[in-house]
Design a protein around this motif. Structure first.
Motif, PDB file in Angstrom:
ATOM      1  N   VAL A 128       0.937  -1.344  -0.045  1.00 26.27           N
ATOM      2  CA  VAL A 128      -0.031  -0.066  -0.405  1.00 26.27           C
ATOM      3  C   VAL A 128       0.753   1.187  -0.025  1.00 26.27           C
ATOM      4  CG1 VAL A 128      -1.749   1.657   1.524  1.00 26.27           C
ATOM      5  CG2 VAL A 128      -1.611  -1.169   1.075  1.00 26.27           C
ATOM      6  N   THR A 129       1.930   1.448   0.709  1.00 22.65           N
ATOM      7  CA  THR A 129       2.535   2.342   1.073  1.00 22.65           C
ATOM      8  C   THR A 129       4.126   2.964  -0.122  1.00 22.65           C
ATOM      9  OG1 THR A 129       4.322   1.329   2.185  1.00 22.65           O
ATOM     10  CG2 THR A 129       2.718   2.699   3.699  1.00 22.65           C
ATOM     11  N   ILE A 161       1.249   4.321  -3.237  1.00 22.57           N
ATOM     12  CA  ILE A 161       0.823   5.640  -2.335  1.00 22.57           C
ATOM     13  C   ILE A 161       2.071   6.210  -3.227  1.00 22.57           C
ATOM     14  CG2 ILE A 161       0.033   6.700  -0.729  1.00 22.57           C
ATOM     15  CD1 ILE A 161      -1.119   4.978   0.458  1.00 22.57           C
ATOM     16  N   ASP A 162       3.609   5.689  -2.998  1.00 18.96           N
ATOM     17  CA  ASP A 162       5.037   6.971  -3.000  1.00 18.96           C
ATOM     18  C   ASP A 162       5.519   6.277  -4.739  1.00 18.96           C
ATOM     19  OD1 ASP A 162       4.987   7.000  -0.177  1.00 18.96           O
ATOM     20  OD2 ASP A 162       6.284   5.072  -0.409  1.00 18.96           O
ATOM     21  N   TRP A 176      -5.283  10.119  -6.635  1.00 24.90           N
ATOM     22  CA  TRP A 176      -5.496   8.188  -5.962  1.00 24.90           C
ATOM     23  C   TRP A 176      -4.516   7.028  -6.856  1.00 24.90           C
ATOM     24  CZ3 TRP A 176      -9.102   5.832  -2.994  1.00 24.90           C
ATOM     25  CH2 TRP A 176     -10.206   6.829  -2.739  1.00 24.90           C
ATOM     26  N   LEU A 228      -5.969   3.151  -4.531  1.00 23.03           N
ATOM     27  CA  LEU A 228      -5.563   3.543  -3.187  1.00 23.03           C
ATOM     28  C   LEU A 228      -5.890   5.160  -2.631  1.00 23.03           C
ATOM     29  CD1 LEU A 228      -2.372   1.067  -2.534  1.00 23.03           C
ATOM     30  CD2 LEU A 228      -4.691   1.563  -1.110  1.00 23.03           C
ATOM     31  N   TYR A 229      -5.820   5.849  -1.859  1.00 26.83           N
ATOM     32  CA  TYR A 229      -6.198   7.332  -1.349  1.00 26.83           C
ATOM     33  C   TYR A 229      -4.687   7.904  -1.030  1.00 26.83           C
ATOM     34  CZ  TYR A 229      -9.092  11.718   0.258  1.00 26.83           C
ATOM     35  OH  TYR A 229      -8.650  12.712  -0.200  1.00 26.83           O
ATOM     36  N   GLN A 254       4.628   5.763   7.933  1.00 27.80           N
ATOM     37  CA  GLN A 254       3.933   6.366   6.750  1.00 27.80           C
ATOM     38  C   GLN A 254       2.914   6.097   7.197  1.00 27.80           C
ATOM     39  OE1 GLN A 254       5.639   4.397   3.166  1.00 27.80           O
ATOM     40  NE2 GLN A 254       5.921   5.373   2.221  1.00 27.80           N
ATOM     41  N   ALA A 292      -8.193   1.694   1.452  1.00 25.77           N
ATOM     42  CA  ALA A 292      -8.066   1.982   0.477  1.00 25.77           C
ATOM     43  C   ALA A 292      -6.911   2.582   1.138  1.00 25.77           C
ATOM     44  CB  ALA A 292      -8.744   2.712  -0.240  1.00 25.77           C
ATOM     45  N   THR A 293      -6.832   2.292   2.581  1.00 26.11           N
ATOM     46  CA  THR A 293      -5.754   3.493   2.694  1.00 26.11           C
ATOM     47  C   THR A 293      -4.683   2.779   3.858  1.00 26.11           C
ATOM     48  OG1 THR A 293      -6.946   4.713   4.952  1.00 26.11           O
ATOM     49  CG2 THR A 293      -7.015   6.100   2.170  1.00 26.11           C
ATOM     50  N   PRO A 294      -3.817   3.340   3.736  1.00 25.92           N
ATOM     51  CA  PRO A 294      -2.560   2.684   4.857  1.00 25.92           C
ATOM     52  C   PRO A 294      -3.332   2.645   6.214  1.00 25.92           C
ATOM     53  CG  PRO A 294      -1.055   4.213   3.274  1.00 25.92           C
ATOM     54  CD  PRO A 294      -3.056   4.285   3.329  1.00 25.92           C
ATOM     55  N   PHE A 349      -6.718  -0.409   6.335  1.00 30.10           N
ATOM     56  CA  PHE A 349      -5.661  -1.922   6.387  1.00 30.10           C
ATOM     57  C   PHE A 349      -5.436  -1.899   7.968  1.00 30.10           C
ATOM     58  CE2 PHE A 349      -5.289  -1.181   1.590  1.00 30.10           C
ATOM     59  CZ  PHE A 349      -5.807  -2.829   1.408  1.00 30.10           C
ATOM     60  N   GLN A 386     -15.553   7.669  -3.692  1.00 27.99           N
ATOM     61  CA  GLN A 386     -14.836   6.731  -3.868  1.00 27.99           C
ATOM     62  C   GLN A 386     -14.360   6.313  -2.020  1.00 27.99           C
ATOM     63  OE1 GLN A 386     -12.317   7.194  -7.194  1.00 27.99           O
ATOM     64  NE2 GLN A 386     -10.836   5.602  -6.149  1.00 27.99           N
ATOM     65  N   LEU A 387     -14.175   7.224  -1.046  1.00 28.96           N
ATOM     66  CA  LEU A 387     -14.098   6.846   0.057  1.00 28.96           C
ATOM     67  C   LEU A 387     -15.347   6.323   1.212  1.00 28.96           C
ATOM     68  CD1 LEU A 387     -11.571   9.656   0.705  1.00 28.96           C
ATOM     69  CD2 LEU A 387     -10.835   6.975   0.814  1.00 28.96           C
TER      70      LEU A 387
END
Lengths: 321, 321, 321, 321, 321, 321
Positions: B290-291, B294-295, B303, B314-315, C182, C270-272, C275, D216-217
């Motif tokens: 996930v991270t 995003i990075d 997104w 992912l947001y 993060q 959808a965000t760290p 999760f 979306q969230l």
């Protein structure tokens, strides 16, 4: 002493016989008297047993489970047969005719085993042959192989069932292989011989059928791989190393022989041999289940009761006489 | 010679550098001239390479895959950068700085490994300790353990990734264990150390990341069990037999650490330790995915692109600065 | 008057005590006499109660369910203990020691709550802090938060269970967060505090544990969103509007914290932060279930009974003493 | 100026028109010259646009996305039409005929909206009526309600689509309700009116169709609940509190109207009204998809192309003329 | 003789009435006396019957199942009502009022059937009309069509249920079709008329509801196709061949009307008509289930018991009076 | 004229040959000239064809699809071979050697068919025999049976494939049946003969392999039942009625032979014969897929490419030489 089987006992009969006792519990009546409730079992079923005027000492001495000699009487209580126990004494397993307590194949296991060996003698590849022979030479393991059931419930669930299932699938493979010449015959034969060998250690089958701790934690598929590794290790120690490709190809068939992840195979079949073994194993198990359910249906109905694992009832009416 | 990375090459640049060549193909043009098409790669990406006026001899000499020294020029063809090759010669792997070609952890692997050993030194149970030490004493294996990636694609997919993932999960376990005093700490630590040890043999990671034959046929879970059996066998040969309950408990955690049949675990978690290891392993892998996604998102969007394995985008917007 | 718990009552004992009566039914015997059958319950279990020579008036007066004072006698009927009731009278809930009737955490809830507040005081973001403080300042809600169970059956199913589960997951989060720099810590802490806050309204827990109508129709996830909206509305009325990105990020974690559609989350993480909260919540619930099932197993077996929700039996044997 | 639609442009045509520009990228040619690649779009499709001899200043000034006035020429490049841009200037959205850029219902939305209000006027229950009226009185929201599409892709994916879908499902409900007298009509009508109201905030539809961050969230289901809570809060402030049972019954229909967990409903239908709304909503969406796919099939085949969401191709041949 | 229904019998009552006997079994008491246990049934339920001092001759003469005249007495045994039988004699089915034994629609089936025919008279396509008329002209089949239940358990499970369900779905289709002008009305009407016609042969409904052998082996979907083929064959013999496209379009709707593979449809809907019939059929069945479960709930609870097929309990509280 | 196969054409070659033309499209160039793009196919593959300076008349005359005589030249365009067409003329199908265009079994179909008949001659049951003979006597159908492929893509996808698959499964059944004596042999043989007979009508295989309308709407399983009903109807007309139990047992095997609902079987196997046919059919299809994928892999890798239907790559390395 001939054993009178549980499914033959009638109400009002004197009992003087050996049974397997399971789950005894010490209880007290409304008036404070102690009694012991237990199950009395043989391979045809189980009944409730009640010993009134029991003592804690009697209870403590009972095996949980184990064999006991019972003297008493059968009676109907609330529409069910039960056994009132006057005397109970422990019996050593060595003195028991185990066949009375665990169902056993009706076939001649020595004959089956000889035929298995005959089929395996077709394996000419020196490494596969060495590995198979290493298993065949392990007398203790082969004794278990001839005794173990193939499963607790679903199919070939009786002493000798593993051998019978292995014998049958080897024969089916021999019959089918000529139609698929690209499939490597020797690899198939070795894999079928070993596909359920882990069941010798996954299950217990001395007094009743259940799982060992190792069996429940690892499963017979992983156990088979570890057993094969051990035999290969011994061969290597004797200077006969089995090459990686043979080990991998064989192990892969065993890992994937349940055919689907949800049936406990961590890998899906990826070789023709793995597909063939998966299908033949499944076919033999399913046809056993189906024909046994049809034979054992107690009603006169054209249909068996609901078969949960098959998601259907089975049709019993034949078109041929 | 400093390597110019592929993601830094611009159009119209002279090229005189080492690349990993993959999937070279010999083709002929409409006029019948031979040329070689190939991919030229390093750890930052790959480009099409074209060598016009090639010969069959040049083609046959090329490694498939392997390292080559290229002289030529970059150009844009149909909106994509490609490299026109004038000269190509084979380079011995020993002369290549592998770090240019395979992504590698940015952490100090020796430091990570020392910390792993420090954590494992908390294991006092003599049998577990003996087993763990047997692994730690296997220098060749530990070298692989420090080098292997943790996966080809999904998470920690770079040299040293296996060690980094193991190091991180061990630390998370240490942090979490105090809140679950019934969970057996030493068993958890040993199991985390070994849960992905099979990846040292499941994957190849000398020139690029892929699966070995054994890895693809058996999978790292089954491979780990076989590796543990081998170490236990050596201990037994030294007179230090590991008792069955410890072997089973450890093996069970490894077999079930993917948590679901469809993820390749042939057994579901059945001990507190197995549940804990499954959650911590999955948490660490997922947070990496996930991270990193995003990075690495190249657009300015709030997104990321669709993440197939996570079934979502992912947001990327944070609330904290 | 000290309550004698149901699991301590023996046959033939005089009964003069308070019980929770459930599902009373008026029936007539073969001879046409009326009697009332009912369950008599406390937090240790339930027994059948029988009041012979009952009248319709007595029946009508009974709470369904509610607390009653019973005078009578225990006896064994068909192998089960039951209570023969001579006298029955209604007891006001205010006079009942509820702890005798509903299981309750053994921990000091005021201490746990103080620690929760201490952890939440790490939140410095002024908007998140305002929102969390708005919840903390709602005394009536916080009283429920300290009293509610975390579930009816699966985990932390006792008074104070919600607080205990929230306290534990907050602590685990604090322990794990340093390894994932993060992940936004303050968002995680606020979300864990509120992730199950809807359970204060989804469940009833005054006499027994069940669902409210709203709870069953909406579920605690939707209820939490509505509660947060209400608090945010009050803040806005006070001139402290929470910005959309913060509301969305927090709401998303709550919506997705069950991690899978089939577990009732209408959105996948959808965000760290989403999760992390999903994993920590699930880990805490599962380890509670697993260790409780192992502790509560009544047999001496190495294995618990089948755990339907976990699709396995659990292994109880430890390697450590 | 009349817009020439993209699906009418032919090769070799002079272009002097407004387009929606999307995803412009600044690139350099082999010779180092800068150029801008972009998509030029209207509601009939999109084409590649190329502006050679561009500058960074031009690139920076471009909206991403937004409307631009283009002067240039169409040409075929690699079998595809593209537009060579000589001049590009930004156009204010207010000066654009949005209907050229976003597909729009062919129906009269004011007429549809009036009919929706007529149908809703059948609601006599004072609380439901108050709630519905509160929505109808929100002019800004109703403007969005009349403008929003019902979805980005699957059905009624054009401006006014939400209103058209709501109008149609209300009419179908009115037609079906007489055959199910136990179903509460007023609750059904209110629920259908509001079932997709969250889409006004889930989607953006000013320049193209996509999701908002909040959408979306959270998703339109959760958003609808929050919108209803806000309206109910305003009614309460005016002294008109809606009772819990009505709020719960309405909210439940909205939460469950997708009918299955995997379609994003956190609760399954549990009232006759919830079942009816789920079926009618799904029927209307599916028939739109099916008949549109049949109408839009470009080939002469009796079958459409594969419809992924329906897992089939669709048969286009009719039996009636 | 008026039948006293089973749900009206009280303890201690003299019995002199006709019942359906099911599953009689001959047993012996502890003292060796023979007795017969059996179920005595009518459409309101079933009770245990016991005939003490029975003979093998009486047992052999009993129908299994069938109708019997019973003389005896009701009594409570172990909290349940049972019937002690003094005299039992066989009754010919022709002398039995079947309505006492099988639930039957409360509607006027002749009126429903006439309305069905009126609706079908809208079909003008000469081939479809010929096919439908061929069915309507088959008096024996139409008698079954008016008598058969629509299912054994889930919905419209009473005599006349098939007609009632067909009648209702035809009416709903007529109401809905105007909103979907592209859907071919005549095809929909013919398909709804025939969609469950196979149930006339899939089920038996003379003494109780169950499956025929053919029904269980083929299912009503395949049976319907075979019945339609037979009628079409007769039309062809009369010189009226139905063209392939019409047969295919109609058969497809029937094959796919369960909408999902796992519900027994071997094809998924691929025409607008098939989608419409699938939705209307499912809607009618589900609303029957839901409203019946709500009406039949015996407790005062706001919720019904758990509905396994719907995966929920149902909410019974209304907002309208 | 010998056909030069597409996979043998090289760049720069003169072309004067027959091809199957598919999907011709008329387009115009940037300068407004018309040209025709099309696919030119034979059984070894397809190439792009381009006819410059085309006219609408030429385009209209082209079959879509059909056979054409092409004169022109091959060339490389954008790395792909294409054919530039100077002359195109239509060729009557009767003058084409179809074997050049559709792959065909390498076996002698007359010999296979004779062996199928020999095996079927083992059926002695007079009714089954009459039914099988009725099929064998239908010359037109048997011609299709000898010509049809067994599938479009997955297995035996060439002319004669249906016969080859049927022949193989009959032989495997004969080999396996002796090990399962309870399985009714004659029923199995008849069912295997007919299990895929519906494919003669489900598929078209005159110019290329695709589905007929009926095939796509009904599927070969339902089609087989209708074909059997027709044959049985003819037998009945001749005074030879097949009894219901035989029809049901046979039809059930055909309905259930895909083994799972999601594979298009509306009934699950419920007889030993149905299980056996399901396994043998699946085994033969899967082994074809697996061994063909292994043989056809173009790379030198030990593994094939990913096989989507099998969810794995396949291992190609053998242990035997």
């Amino acid at each position: 002493m001939t054993h009178t089987f549980i499914n033959q006992i009638e109400a009002g009969q004197a009992i003087d016989d050996i049974f397997l006792v399971k789950e005894p519990i010490l209880r007290s009546t409304t008036r404070g008297d102690l009694y012991i409730a237990m199950y009395l079992c043989d391979r045809t079923g189980q009944l409730n047993g009640r010993m009134w005027q029991a003592t804690e000492a009697i209870y403590n001495a009972l095996p949980k489970p184990g064999f006991v000699h019972i003297q008493g009487r059968s009676e109907i209580y609330q529409n069910n047969l039960q056994i009132i126990i006057n005397n109970i004494s422990i019996v050593d397993t060595s003195k028991v005719c185990l066949d009375d307590f665990l169902p056993r194949t009706e076939k001649d296991t020595e004959k089956l085993f000889k035929e298995v060996k005959d089929i395996l003698s077709r394996i000419k590849n020196s490494q596969l042959k060495a590995l198979v022979d290493e298993f065949l030479a392990d007398d203790e393991l082969m004794k278990k192989f001839k005794t173990a059931p193939a499963a607790i419930k679903l199919h070939h669930n009786y002493l000798g069932g593993l051998l019978e299932h292995t014998h049958n699938t080897l024969n089916v493979a021999l019959a089918v292989l000529p139609f698929y010449p690209q499939v490597q015959q020797e690899l198939v034969l070795a894999a079928i011989f070993l596909h359920d060998i882990g069941k010798t250690e996954e299950l217990t089958y001395d007094m009743s059928f259940s799982y060992t701790n190792t069996g429940q934690l690892l499963g017979h598929i992983a156990q088979a791989l570890l057993m094969i590794k051990q035999k290969a290790g011994r061969l290597e120690a004797k200077g006969k190393k089995i090459e990686e490709n043979i080990m991998d190809s064989l192990n892969h068939i065993i890992l994937s022989h349940h055919g689907r992840y949800e049936f406990g195979s961590p890998k899906l079949p990826a070789t023709p041999e793995a597909f063939l073994v998966n299908y033949i194993d499944d076919l033999d198990a399913k046809l056993y289940q189906v024909t046994t359910a049809i034979d054992n249906e107690s009603s006169d109905s054209d249909w068996t009761s609901w078969q949960k694992a098959l998601e259907t009832r089975l049709y019993r009416k034949r078109i041929e006489q």
